[in-house]
Motif scaffolding. Sequence first.
Motif, PDB file in Angstrom:
ATOM      1  N   ARG A  78       0.730  -1.290   0.176  1.00 15.06           N
ATOM      2  CA  ARG A  78      -0.011   0.037  -0.092  1.00 15.06           C
ATOM      3  C   ARG A  78       0.775   1.281   0.042  1.00 15.06           C
ATOM      4  O   ARG A  78       0.716   2.370  -0.670  1.00 15.06           O
ATOM      5  CB  ARG A  78      -0.978   0.052   1.380  1.00 15.06           C
ATOM      6  N   ILE A  79       1.775   1.367   0.670  1.00 12.46           N
ATOM      7  CA  ILE A  79       2.689   2.492   0.523  1.00 12.46           C
ATOM      8  C   ILE A  79       3.922   2.265   0.236  1.00 12.46           C
ATOM      9  O   ILE A  79       4.705   1.257   0.483  1.00 12.46           O
ATOM     10  CB  ILE A  79       3.248   2.743   2.635  1.00 12.46           C
ATOM     11  N   ARG A  80       3.931   3.089  -1.055  1.00 13.26           N
ATOM     12  CA  ARG A  80       5.073   2.667  -1.997  1.00 13.26           C
ATOM     13  C   ARG A  80       6.190   3.917  -1.959  1.00 13.26           C
ATOM     14  O   ARG A  80       6.041   5.277  -1.649  1.00 13.26           O
ATOM     15  CB  ARG A  80       4.900   2.612  -3.266  1.00 13.26           C
ATOM     16  N   MET A  81       7.403   3.867  -2.101  1.00 17.05           N
ATOM     17  CA  MET A  81       8.359   4.952  -2.193  1.00 17.05           C
ATOM     18  C   MET A  81       8.630   5.321  -3.918  1.00 17.05           C
ATOM     19  O   MET A  81       8.937   4.193  -4.388  1.00 17.05           O
ATOM     20  CB  MET A  81       9.870   4.537  -1.496  1.00 17.05           C
ATOM     21  N   GLU A  82       8.516   6.369  -4.003  1.00 18.19           N
ATOM     22  CA  GLU A  82       8.679   7.095  -5.423  1.00 18.19           C
ATOM     23  C   GLU A  82       8.960   8.487  -5.458  1.00 18.19           C
ATOM     24  O   GLU A  82       8.567   9.220  -4.642  1.00 18.19           O
ATOM     25  CB  GLU A  82       7.721   6.626  -6.137  1.00 18.19           C
ATOM     26  N   ALA A  83       9.832   9.044  -6.398  1.00 24.61           N
ATOM     27  CA  ALA A  83      10.012  10.188  -6.656  1.00 24.61           C
ATOM     28  C   ALA A  83      10.638  11.019  -5.213  1.00 24.61           C
ATOM     29  O   ALA A  83       9.923  12.300  -5.091  1.00 24.61           O
ATOM     30  CB  ALA A  83       9.029  10.878  -7.265  1.00 24.61           C
ATOM     31  N   GLY A  84      11.282  10.399  -4.399  1.00 21.45           N
ATOM     32  CA  GLY A  84      11.650  11.072  -3.447  1.00 21.45           C
ATOM     33  C   GLY A  84      10.716  11.210  -2.282  1.00 21.45           C
ATOM     34  O   GLY A  84      10.733  12.131  -1.187  1.00 21.45           O
ATOM     35  N   GLY A  85       9.468  10.536  -2.406  1.00 22.69           N
ATOM     36  CA  GLY A  85       8.417  10.543  -1.487  1.00 22.69           C
ATOM     37  C   GLY A  85       7.862   9.521  -1.338  1.00 22.69           C
ATOM     38  O   GLY A  85       8.325   8.342  -1.611  1.00 22.69           O
ATOM     39  N   TYR A  86       6.675   9.283  -0.775  1.00 20.11           N
ATOM     40  CA  TYR A  86       5.777   8.132  -0.383  1.00 20.11           C
ATOM     41  C   TYR A  86       4.229   8.350  -0.832  1.00 20.11           C
ATOM     42  O   TYR A  86       3.791   9.265  -0.488  1.00 20.11           O
ATOM     43  CB  TYR A  86       5.778   7.776   1.074  1.00 20.11           C
ATOM     44  N   GLY A  87       3.826   7.532  -1.590  1.00 15.39           N
ATOM     45  CA  GLY A  87       2.433   7.258  -2.094  1.00 15.39           C
ATOM     46  C   GLY A  87       1.813   6.214  -1.612  1.00 15.39           C
ATOM     47  O   GLY A  87       2.300   5.163  -1.253  1.00 15.39           O
ATOM     48  N   LEU A  88       0.388   6.334  -1.373  1.00  9.29           N
ATOM     49  CA  LEU A  88      -0.593   5.321  -0.879  1.00  9.29           C
ATOM     50  C   LEU A  88      -1.393   4.858  -2.234  1.00  9.29           C
ATOM     51  O   LEU A  88      -2.008   5.534  -2.905  1.00  9.29           O
ATOM     52  CB  LEU A  88      -1.384   5.751   0.122  1.00  9.29           C
ATOM     53  N   ASP A  89      -1.131   3.546  -2.399  1.00 14.19           N
ATOM     54  CA  ASP A  89      -1.968   2.701  -3.374  1.00 14.19           C
ATOM     55  C   ASP A  89      -3.438   2.800  -3.062  1.00 14.19           C
ATOM     56  O   ASP A  89      -3.649   2.087  -1.778  1.00 14.19           O
ATOM     57  CB  ASP A  89      -1.616   1.334  -3.551  1.00 14.19           C
ATOM     58  N   VAL A  90      -4.317   3.448  -3.440  1.00 22.83           N
ATOM     59  CA  VAL A  90      -5.815   3.548  -3.276  1.00 22.83           C
ATOM     60  C   VAL A  90      -6.633   2.473  -4.048  1.00 22.83           C
ATOM     61  O   VAL A  90      -7.901   2.561  -3.934  1.00 22.83           O
ATOM     62  CB  VAL A  90      -6.395   5.193  -3.366  1.00 22.83           C
ATOM     63  N   THR A  91      -6.089   1.720  -4.691  1.00 25.45           N
ATOM     64  CA  THR A  91      -6.798   0.759  -5.454  1.00 25.45           C
ATOM     65  C   THR A  91      -7.600  -0.199  -4.987  1.00 25.45           C
ATOM     66  O   THR A  91      -7.251  -0.612  -3.629  1.00 25.45           O
ATOM     67  CB  THR A  91      -5.641  -0.436  -6.345  1.00 25.45           C
ATOM     68  N   ASP A  92      -8.645  -0.252  -5.205  1.00 18.94           N
ATOM     69  CA  ASP A  92      -9.935  -1.130  -4.196  1.00 18.94           C
ATOM     70  C   ASP A  92     -10.344  -0.488  -2.897  1.00 18.94           C
ATOM     71  O   ASP A  92     -10.968  -0.957  -2.151  1.00 18.94           O
ATOM     72  CB  ASP A  92      -9.381  -2.638  -4.130  1.00 18.94           C
ATOM     73  N   LEU A  93      -9.895   0.749  -2.519  1.00 13.20           N
ATOM     74  CA  LEU A  93     -10.217   1.439  -1.515  1.00 13.20           C
ATOM     75  C   LEU A  93     -11.512   2.270  -1.820  1.00 13.20           C
ATOM     76  O   LEU A  93     -11.838   2.701  -2.762  1.00 13.20           O
ATOM     77  CB  LEU A  93      -9.170   2.453  -1.024  1.00 13.20           C
ATOM     78  N   ASP A  94     -12.355   2.098  -0.492  1.00 11.58           N
ATOM     79  CA  ASP A  94     -13.527   3.143  -0.587  1.00 11.58           C
ATOM     80  C   ASP A  94     -13.351   4.301   0.077  1.00 11.58           C
ATOM     81  O   ASP A  94     -13.670   4.284   1.439  1.00 11.58           O
ATOM     82  CB  ASP A  94     -14.733   2.194   0.014  1.00 11.58           C
ATOM     83  N   LEU A  95     -12.807   5.370  -0.639  1.00 11.81           N
ATOM     84  CA  LEU A  95     -12.286   6.548   0.179  1.00 11.81           C
ATOM     85  C   LEU A  95     -13.194   7.700  -0.034  1.00 11.81           C
ATOM     86  O   LEU A  95     -13.380   8.240  -1.091  1.00 11.81           O
ATOM     87  CB  LEU A  95     -10.995   6.875  -0.262  1.00 11.81           C
ATOM     88  N   ASP A  96     -13.806   8.402   1.056  1.00 17.76           N
ATOM     89  CA  ASP A  96     -14.843   9.315   0.981  1.00 17.76           C
ATOM     90  C   ASP A  96     -14.366  10.488   0.231  1.00 17.76           C
ATOM     91  O   ASP A  96     -14.898  11.433  -0.425  1.00 17.76           O
ATOM     92  CB  ASP A  96     -15.410   9.679   2.304  1.00 17.76           C
ATOM     93  N   VAL A  97     -12.913  10.711   0.569  1.00 18.75           N
ATOM     94  CA  VAL A  97     -12.353  12.137  -0.439  1.00 18.75           C
ATOM     95  C   VAL A  97     -12.555  11.849  -1.499  1.00 18.75           C
ATOM     96  O   VAL A  97     -12.581  12.837  -2.581  1.00 18.75           O
ATOM     97  CB  VAL A  97     -10.985  12.206   0.211  1.00 18.75           C
ATOM     98  N   LEU A  98     -12.195  10.597  -2.124  1.00 16.16           N
ATOM     99  CA  LEU A  98     -12.221  10.357  -3.847  1.00 16.16           C
ATOM    100  C   LEU A  98     -13.542  10.474  -4.333  1.00 16.16           C
ATOM    101  O   LEU A  98     -13.797  11.118  -5.222  1.00 16.16           O
ATOM    102  CB  LEU A  98     -11.657   9.036  -3.922  1.00 16.16           C
TER     103      LEU A  98
END
Length: 614
Positions: A78-98
């Motif tokens: 879920r938490i991946r490192m890329e481009a000098g930072g960290y991103g969260l994979d939201v695949t299959d997540l039910d996220l109210d902000v999205l």
Amino acid sequence: MFGGVAWEVDGTPVPVAGRRRPLLLGLLLLRAPAPVALERIATALWPDRQPAAMRPAAQVQIHRLRRVLAGVDDGPRRIRMEAGGYGLDVTDLDLDVLAFRRDLREARRLVGEGRADVAADLLRRVVDLSAGPVLGGAYPSVAGWPEVRDLTRGRQEAIDLLARLDLAAGRAGGPCRQVRRLGVGPPAAGLSTGPARAVAARHALLRAADFAERMGGHGQAYECLRAVLATTGPEEPDRPALLLRLAEHRSRDTGTGAEEARAAYRLFADRGDRLGVVQAELTISRLFWYVRDGAAATRALTRARRRLGVVPLADWPVPMAASLVGMLAVTGQAKDGVDVAEAVVRRAGPPSPDYEWARLLGNRGLARLYLGHPAAVRDCQAAVDVHRASAGWIASSFAVNLMDATATSGDLRGYREVLEWAVPAARARGTALDLRHLEANLAWRDFWAGDLVAADRRVRRWLACEDGHFLTDRCLWLRGRLALLSGDRRGAAGVLERLAASTSQGSLWSAALYRPLLAAAVARRRRSSARLGHLVEEAVDVVGSGFVPAEVGVVLPALLRSYGMPTSLLGAAAPTGWREAAEAYVCGDRLRAAGLYRQIGSRPDERWCRRHDG
């Protein structure tokens, strides 16, 4: 995310303990799926520390969050490192902000297609979905995050758009009329008839406040917000923001609001909301400026800038930056104001058609005006155009800035054109302060048109109201000019005493220009030469490299010529018709100076050149 940070798997909550890990998870969710730079994570978790020093601690928090999620949701993936930072994979997540962002985009599209009813239903879902504070109980400490402010602006956009659709469909007139009937006290009782009804009534009041604000009804917006505040407990997350909005509307409607601004300041400070404290300080600074207490305004502004010293520019919201630029401009720090405005404009990209962007452009124009920058008029005109495109009308503050810019650039005809449409607009939807400001400009319009009797009548009536208005010095100067033109030395001396009192009380920079000019003119009439040359040089120093102010007219060049001072003293000022006419007069070419003043549109200055030998 709205109402609190929670992670569930198949209905089972995953506890995210600690003080910083929930904030980290919230930040990653807000930015998902985009990566978040490590420096941004460090700033969010430790706002009072240098980001570079906290990078290792931020990586420790990321590692711990990964461990929390690993056993239940394949955390390392879920938490991946890329481009000098960290991103969260939201695949299959039910996220109210999205869902919030998706539905808001869809509602915009539906409005563009003319499907208002479907859009309104979707917007109601958006507003209901976002009813809770972002990150719940953590909101006070994250209210200044740009990610949170973006969501807040999105929600305000949804409320505003829904209000417009309801108005168009004939549904919103009811809530607006209800606000007027309820007044200040009764809404609290009206909102206590049940949770669902309370939420609906609160939303209706907020929509009415947003609509009134958009339409320039600061008094009505204040009453709506005050009714909402009556239902808001002292611990509720949005109370300080409501208080600050109340202060903003009172300041624009009546010039007051210090009590609400200070209450907001205390709550923001108690909750550790640095940017909220800064915005409250800027509001307090402007309130002092309204009543000509320049020293107190500068102190509050200095405190705000000191607190901003540890906040990255990327985190400065546009409304706060607009307030900062305006206060820097009027307190003699115009260069800093322009620098801030240009940095925010570069960061934000192409302009968005809203009130705050218009305010940023208008205040940059004001700062440029004081610096003698030729783009001042363009900025002020852009502010007018942006607000017109956004709201369908023009706020008086933008009109006044444009009037000042056109007059100072040497275009009094353009000044009168703006005034002609600004006055009826202010009478239709402006505040008492707007009308008072424009009344001062009407006095100057009469003066430049050569109707000295009408100008004197207007300015005497204006000065009879002792409300400490920030335009008092400028109106006193007009009264002094009229006294000089009529040969009333005693009247001019009385005006000089009032200007001197303004200066001693820490008034605005304008008194620092008008006082020595008037003192020198009075001394000249009395044939008293003591320190007169120093007074004129003092006035020229105030002008500096800015524009020669339109209101000084021929007084400054007449004094320069009378005491054999060179035209080079005006060489640093920006080239306009006013400076060109002044230089012609100082050089002894009175007919050319008269022609230039005629082109500008100032009859009294033209007449002076034709009738008086310097």
